[in-house]
Scaffold this motif. Structure first.
Motif, PDB file in Angstrom:
ATOM      1  N   ILE A 118       0.810  -1.221   0.000  1.00 37.41           N
ATOM      2  CA  ILE A 118       0.000   0.000   0.000  1.00 37.41           C
ATOM      3  C   ILE A 118       0.845   1.273   0.000  1.00 37.41           C
ATOM      4  CG2 ILE A 118      -1.958  -1.175   1.099  1.00 37.41           C
ATOM      5  CD1 ILE A 118      -1.326   0.367   3.686  1.00 37.41           C
ATOM      6  N   PHE A 119       2.175   1.097   0.021  1.00 34.32           N
ATOM      7  CA  PHE A 119       3.055   2.267  -0.010  1.00 34.32           C
ATOM      8  C   PHE A 119       3.754   2.383  -1.357  1.00 34.32           C
ATOM      9  CE2 PHE A 119       2.789   1.132   4.513  1.00 34.32           C
ATOM     10  CZ  PHE A 119       2.403   2.356   5.043  1.00 34.32           C
ATOM     11  N   SER A 120       4.082   3.601  -1.714  1.00 34.76           N
ATOM     12  CA  SER A 120       4.842   3.858  -2.930  1.00 34.76           C
ATOM     13  C   SER A 120       6.223   3.212  -2.827  1.00 34.76           C
ATOM     14  CB  SER A 120       4.977   5.362  -3.110  1.00 34.76           C
ATOM     15  OG  SER A 120       5.987   5.671  -4.031  1.00 34.76           O
ATOM     16  N   ASP A 122       8.671   4.654  -3.724  1.00 36.73           N
ATOM     17  CA  ASP A 122       9.476   5.825  -3.392  1.00 36.73           C
ATOM     18  C   ASP A 122       9.311   6.232  -1.916  1.00 36.73           C
ATOM     19  OD1 ASP A 122      10.980   8.131  -3.611  1.00 36.73           O
ATOM     20  OD2 ASP A 122       9.266   9.311  -4.343  1.00 36.73           O
ATOM     21  N   ASN A 123       9.694   5.346  -1.007  1.00 40.17           N
ATOM     22  CA  ASN A 123       9.703   5.638   0.431  1.00 40.17           C
ATOM     23  C   ASN A 123      11.018   5.124   0.977  1.00 40.17           C
ATOM     24  OD1 ASN A 123       7.075   6.704   1.584  1.00 40.17           O
ATOM     25  ND2 ASN A 123       6.263   4.945   0.447  1.00 40.17           N
ATOM     26  N   ASP A 179      10.802   7.573   5.899  1.00 39.05           N
ATOM     27  CA  ASP A 179       9.368   7.673   5.621  1.00 39.05           C
ATOM     28  C   ASP A 179       8.595   6.575   6.356  1.00 39.05           C
ATOM     29  OD1 ASP A 179       9.704   9.779   3.622  1.00 39.05           O
ATOM     30  OD2 ASP A 179      10.651   8.209   2.418  1.00 39.05           O
ATOM     31  N   VAL A 209       7.612  14.336  11.650  1.00 42.25           N
ATOM     32  CA  VAL A 209       8.217  14.282  10.312  1.00 42.25           C
ATOM     33  C   VAL A 209       7.300  13.650   9.263  1.00 42.25           C
ATOM     34  CG1 VAL A 209      10.558  14.233  11.277  1.00 42.25           C
ATOM     35  CG2 VAL A 209       9.414  12.063  10.683  1.00 42.25           C
ATOM     36  N   GLY A 210       6.124  13.194   9.688  1.00 38.30           N
ATOM     37  CA  GLY A 210       5.200  12.580   8.716  1.00 38.30           C
ATOM     38  C   GLY A 210       5.601  11.175   8.309  1.00 38.30           C
ATOM     39  N   ALA A 211       6.223  10.481   9.214  1.00 39.95           N
ATOM     40  CA  ALA A 211       6.580   9.078   8.934  1.00 39.95           C
ATOM     41  C   ALA A 211       5.501   8.156   9.480  1.00 39.95           C
ATOM     42  CB  ALA A 211       7.924   8.742   9.575  1.00 39.95           C
ATOM     43  N   VAL A 212       5.467   6.950   8.956  1.00 38.28           N
ATOM     44  CA  VAL A 212       4.567   5.942   9.506  1.00 38.28           C
ATOM     45  C   VAL A 212       5.429   4.896  10.220  1.00 38.28           C
ATOM     46  CG1 VAL A 212       4.492   4.571   7.366  1.00 38.28           C
ATOM     47  CG2 VAL A 212       2.625   4.382   8.997  1.00 38.28           C
ATOM     48  N   SER A 270      -2.821   9.757   4.454  1.00 37.11           N
ATOM     49  CA  SER A 270      -1.915  10.465   3.560  1.00 37.11           C
ATOM     50  C   SER A 270      -2.823  11.417   2.789  1.00 37.11           C
ATOM     51  CB  SER A 270      -1.241   9.471   2.621  1.00 37.11           C
ATOM     52  OG  SER A 270      -0.542  10.173   1.606  1.00 37.11           O
TER      53      SER A 270
END
Lengths: 404, 404
Positions: A118-120, A122-123, A179, A209-212, A270
């Motif tokens: 479910i993540f890009s 690009d993380n 990320d 920082v907006g990380a999961v 997101s």
């Protein structure tokens, strides 16, 4: 002309536990008279508890009659199990997690690999080093880790957070901002934990920082100390930054039954997209639910009888952990873990490499363990023993190690 | 800042069967007095056969004792099941498939989605149109299908192979060369099949252009005609171009037990790399095996008693198929399927759209079916009914349709 996923070709060698198994098989073939004791992989040995066996028989009988037969399960798990989990694992600890934020699956290994879908690509991921190899390997498979640098035993595009004696086996906030942050506490392989206030720092950092955070709490049932959190949702703000993975494998011996779950709070977003909706879509499209009879078995783990019986099993394993830890200390080893986890982490003597110690231990004591370097570069010079054997074998293994 | 897999956002609406379920729930809520008969989703209704129930009870008992307890299963499946499958499904039909080319899983839905992991994003897929939506949806999730064109109800980068009355519900070799070809025979949703010589043409074509065929044979147990292949490996040359997916859901009622398998011959290669090695790596890293008790249940399907009992169940469903097909014909519908598959495919009357007919059928006959357009653009104007209901309900549903 079809093209394969080249990322697979970047993966070094084979999966850690396969290599251990192959070496063990070769040793046994060459030494058929030697009795090898396995303190290596994390499989349980105690049989399923009576309450679980009863639930299985009962639900198997349901499957034998049209009136009580169960076909396809609800994609996200049966309500009876999801609400039992919500009540017992979350509400009872003051965590604000509802039944419909729980996704039942066939185990934490599947979930910890599949969650990457479910993540890009690009993380940038950050992992504790050492840690359960599945996090890094599955990210490598999806092209998120760059290239494997053989000399450093590292991937070029992964943030490694060393967890060694120098850091008291806890990760420190990395210099580079990740990320996706994988945390596993109680930790596999080191058996270490972090306190609730330490975990709160990670939650605050991720929100900032907006990380999961992907929080693997597969070993939470082994926690014995008070200030160690059982769930990341004990921390304030975790609903906006954390996914939690749980398993029935180690708290109730389901390694051969296969059941786990993932928690994704609806506040984790997101932009306007909830990760809950993405995971629900993945589950609905690529998975057809865990077996009904296994979900009933999972429910039985939370019955009064089930709780008491599985607690006894955990106590059994933790008695083994004590035998290992104290025995190794007596033998002069530097050891950690084994208090809130069924894993004991030892420093190899005389600066031996992890794999050299593996061979040495197998050869001299006929005991199988797992090389620390298999869990990450900072695991080099360490070694993992597990408490999942029988008490008798564990005692004998430690006696042999003492005599080495 | 973490980033999601944007491909998920391209997926139109929700999964077909979820939409059907929601519409059905809304109708029932508004019409509590009406008895709705479901001839919609492909779930079975007959209970598990006695031989399977016995195997489950017996293996559950094994899990209750340390001496016979089974923890982690072998990644690729237990040898007892793999060799039973190789013998019964392949060797007995003259197919050259060995036990170690069979990968046991938790079902064909998982496998048909996950198999995409081992291929590059840069592959063009071809699908029968209409077909089981999971193939296209999972490829969309991994970014292989381009953009969704709402007006055409198609993805921009997918080769659709229309299977309509005009093609006798069989696909034709497409003008543009695909890299990955999904074939599903007996077909879901049309219930159609192709002959062995037709399938041989596909195998020859795939070998010629270097494409891989993903052959979904989940419904092979329903084949009643002689010249219809049960496995793609009945065709010469399939070992170098075909992966086969199989399921225990429909031949033995395992929709709620979860068991399937994928066959990857070792001769299927990209350059020097076998797809077998890639799938083995994926299985070993992201999956922990199907439950021991379920694999024992799978083995029981091949016992003499299991074979006889499951054959009876299939005969039961195929009797329903006959009721549906003949009843619809009598009522003046144009119908196909229902001979080698539990699916009956009908042309909607008066050029109604599939969803209009769905509403019409639910409203007038209180019968639930599945709109053909949900399976692909060429399914528009068609409708699927399934034979998995009880005989009594099936007869009643058809009587109601006749009275419409």
């Amino acid at each position: 002309m079809f093209k394969i996923n080249d990322n697979y070709l970047k993966l070094p060698g084979s999966y850690l536990f396969s290599t251990v198994a192959k070496k063990a098989a070769a040793f046994t073939a060459a030494n058929p008279d030697k009795k090898v004791i396995k303190l290596s992989i994390g499989d349980v040995t105690q049989p399923l508890a009576p309450a679980i066996i009863d639930a299985l028989h009962k639900s198997v009988d349901e499957m034998a009659h049209a009136e009580t037969f169960h076909g396809y399960a609800p994609d996200l798990g049966y309500e009876f199990l999801r609400s039992t989990i919500a009540e017992n694992d979350y509400k009872s600890r003051g965590c604000d997690i509802s039944a419909d934020e729980i996704f039942v699956s066939d185990g934490a290994k599947s979930d910890s690999g599949n969650i990457g879908d479910i993540f890009s690509v690009d993380n940038k991921i950050a992992v504790c080093d050492p840690v359960y190899p599945v996090y890094v390997d599955t990210n490598a498979m999806s092209g998120r880790t760059g290239d494997y640098l053989v000399d450093q035993q590292k991937w070029s595009n992964v943030i490694y957070m060393p967890c060694t004696e120098a850091t008291n086996f806890a990760p420190e906030i990395p210099k580079e901002t990740p990320d996706i942050i994988y945390l596993c506490f109680p930790n596999n392989p080191t058996g270490s934990t972090i306190t609730k206030s330490q975990l709160q720092e990670w939650v605050d950092y991720a929100n900032k920082v907006g990380a999961v955070i992907i929080y693997d709490a597969a070993y939470e049932a082994y926690i014995s100390e008070d200030d160690v959190p059982h769930s990341i949702y004990e921390c304030e703000g975790a609903r906006t930054c954390a996914i939690e993975l749980r398993s029935f494998s180690k708290n109730a011996g389901f390694t051969g039954l296969r059941l786990g779950f993932t928690v994704i709070p609806r506040d984790l977003k997101s932009g306007e997209t909830t990760l809950h909706s993405l995971w629900a879509r993945r589950h609905g499209t690529k998975f057809n639910g865990a077996p009904y009879i296994v979900q009933r078995a999972g429910e039985a783990v939370y019955s009064e009888a089930g709780k008491n019986q599985t607690k006894e099993q955990i106590a059994y394993y933790m008695k083994n952990a004590k035998v290992i830890k104290e025995g190794l200390k007596e033998a002069g080893y530097s050891v950690s873990g084994g208090v809130n986890a069924p894993y004991i982490w030892l420093k190899t003597p005389d600066n031996m490499s992890s794999w050299d110690f593996f061979d040495y231990l197998l050869e001299k004591a006929n005991v199988l363990g797992t090389p620390g370097s298999g869990f990450g570069p900072s695991g080099e010079g360490y070694f993992r023993l597990t408490a999942f054997g029988s008490y008798e074998n564990t005692v004998e293994a430690i006696e042999r190690i003492k005599r080495m």
